[in-house]
Design an enzyme around this catalytic site. Sequence first.
Site, PDB file in Angstrom:
ATOM      1  N   ASP A 195       0.843  -1.200   0.000  1.00  0.00           N
ATOM      2  CA  ASP A 195       0.000   0.000   0.000  1.00  0.00           C
ATOM      3  C   ASP A 195       0.871   1.241   0.000  1.00  0.00           C
ATOM      4  O   ASP A 195       2.035   1.208   0.363  1.00  0.00           O
ATOM      5  CB  ASP A 195      -1.091  -0.026   1.075  1.00  0.00           C
ATOM      6  CG  ASP A 195      -0.578   0.025   2.483  1.00  0.00           C
ATOM      7  OD1 ASP A 195       0.292   0.855   2.762  1.00  0.00           O
ATOM      8  OD2 ASP A 195      -1.079  -0.763   3.307  1.00  0.00           O
ATOM      9  N   ASP A 238      -5.962   2.198  -0.954  1.00  0.00           N
ATOM     10  CA  ASP A 238      -4.615   2.227  -1.529  1.00  0.00           C
ATOM     11  C   ASP A 238      -3.924   0.880  -1.369  1.00  0.00           C
ATOM     12  O   ASP A 238      -2.704   0.802  -1.404  1.00  0.00           O
ATOM     13  CB  ASP A 238      -3.784   3.338  -0.881  1.00  0.00           C
ATOM     14  CG  ASP A 238      -3.562   3.097   0.592  1.00  0.00           C
ATOM     15  OD1 ASP A 238      -4.443   2.502   1.227  1.00  0.00           O
ATOM     16  OD2 ASP A 238      -2.506   3.494   1.119  1.00  0.00           O
TER      17      ASP A 238
END
Length: 581
Positions: A195, A238
């Site tokens: 991420d 994300d």
Amino acid sequence: MSQTYIAEQNEVETALQLEALNNPKARQQLLAIAEVTSDWIWITDEAHRFVYVSPKVYDHIKLRPESLVGRRRSECFNAVNDDNLQYLTSLVSRELPFRCCEYSWIGEDDEEYFVEVSGTPLRHPDGRFAGYIGSGRCITSQIRREKELESAHVELEKRATTDSLTGLYNRDYFTWKLRALCQAGERSFILILTDLDRFKRINDTYGHQVGDQALVTFAQRLKSIARAEDFVCRLGGDEFALLVLTDPLTGAEALAERILRNAHFDMDVNDQKLRVSASFGMDGYKKGSTKRCSETLISNADFALYRAKASGRGQVIRFNRALENGRREELDLILELNEAIDNNKTSACFQAIVDLKTGKNTALEALARWTRKDGTPVPPGEFIAIAEAQSLIDQLGLSTFEQAADAAASIDASVSVSVNLSAAQLGDGEFVRQFERRIKTSNLEAHRFWFEVTENVCFDNDEAVLSDLQRLADLGATVALDDFGAGHSSLFCIKHFPFTVIKLDRAFLTDLHDERSRGILEAVCTMSRALGVKMVAEGIENHEQLRLVKEFGIDMAQGYFFQRPIPLSEYLQLERAESAA
Ligand code: C2E
Ligand code: CA
Ligand code: CA
């Protein structure tokens, strides 16, 4: 098709006798059938020329029967050469019956039409081939509907497995694919979870459009790292995952290198460069292994990712035995810390910063403390790193700040409180807003607060972080550079950020017997004086160190020699005792 072929060969025996059609009664019956059936009826001669086509053909394909009579099928239909047509031709050339053969042609209106025809050979009484009799029907709309349905199905399938923003596979697909790979056990692969670092900050500071742009660019980077046969997925927010079909033992290192070279990028935002980086955790699956199921792989890669985050941004960490050993304990620790932070179970101790000219306390540094349920104290260096990696630092930092503000309200008004801030707490304006709120509601003056940050806040060259620090300084708080001398000792940092206090790391004092360290300290002192920046020597433990520090003209000091970090209640007792003396 071959089965139909055999069945139809048997029908040769029942092929119609042409003579039967010459019988007027039979002819009448045929015309009557042609009238009532929805298909059109056709008859060809031995040279495959139409001798009869029923009027229904016009309803179906807008061709007049008389325009067909006397011509071969190939002359009438400029047929698209597809497999079905070839099959039909091969049966006809062998004088065999055919059933439900589809073929298509492009009509005069440039549209593609589809027809389905069935036919049976006609024979003379002596068995000679006399032509075909058969029926036909237009199936264009049916085929079109089937095609539409198929493309709708493909589209639906695509939507169900694709992430709309990045075009990557989505979480559902990822879960299914990972399970399928594990169950099949036929291929080795590496699972990577990743991420973006500080994505929330990018979103909050620059807006969702910039956030989305970062996600899309990152997705492209991941695709460029993977090969066509690999699977790149966005799990949501994300978070992304890669399934790279390579041997974990031989391929992991090269893969990690590829990631480090290609994953990070700069984005131009408002004429500034914004560095976007990500952390990666991997675990591998070895072909044929039955031990590791998809859940284990995910939890291992996730743990490696967590470790990558904890050891600084932009790292790739592979799951291994050593990680595994410390893992259970660490996961327990994380859970307990989560709970403690949620329930405000962390506390603060305070350590005095002493003005060396007056000998009086100038400020109290708030130092976070956390004791586990079983009574073990956890060093702040350890739990703060976890809080940062788990995005709990905002909450933890705020709690320490609130305790420091409470302390400021109860101690002598000539003494400030100093609060350590992590880089992660800065850049989105949130902490500054909390600070403003607190000074407004509690009538505490901003100058009663110091905020300590370490050099790493300077290195990202993050305008948003600088602007938060500037805002704190503008409000009247002191912004201090902590641990100077422990890291890069960057003079750039001192010049470009609104620091008015530098705290010299303890390491500086322990090194002072060394000529070079003394030289550096002298230079730093000279520069600080020139810039009007005050200095604090940290970690003073004895007389000798205090003497040295004074010799250098350093303004303030802190350390066990003066006072260890203590709870506020203890400090207040000391204060009372002192004023009574
Ligand atoms: P720091 O900001 O440099 O804090 C000073 C550390 O040195 C404290 O360690 C303090 O107990 C210790 N210390 C003070 N005087 C002496 C001395 O004379 N000798 C020795 N050997 N050590 C001394 P502590 O409390 O373990 O904190 C460690 C670090 O954890 C802090 O270093 C700071 O970076 C971080 N930290 C603590 N509280 C917070 C917080 O609320 N927020 C953030 N972001 N970081 C915090
Ligand atoms: Ca500090
Ligand atoms: Ca320090």
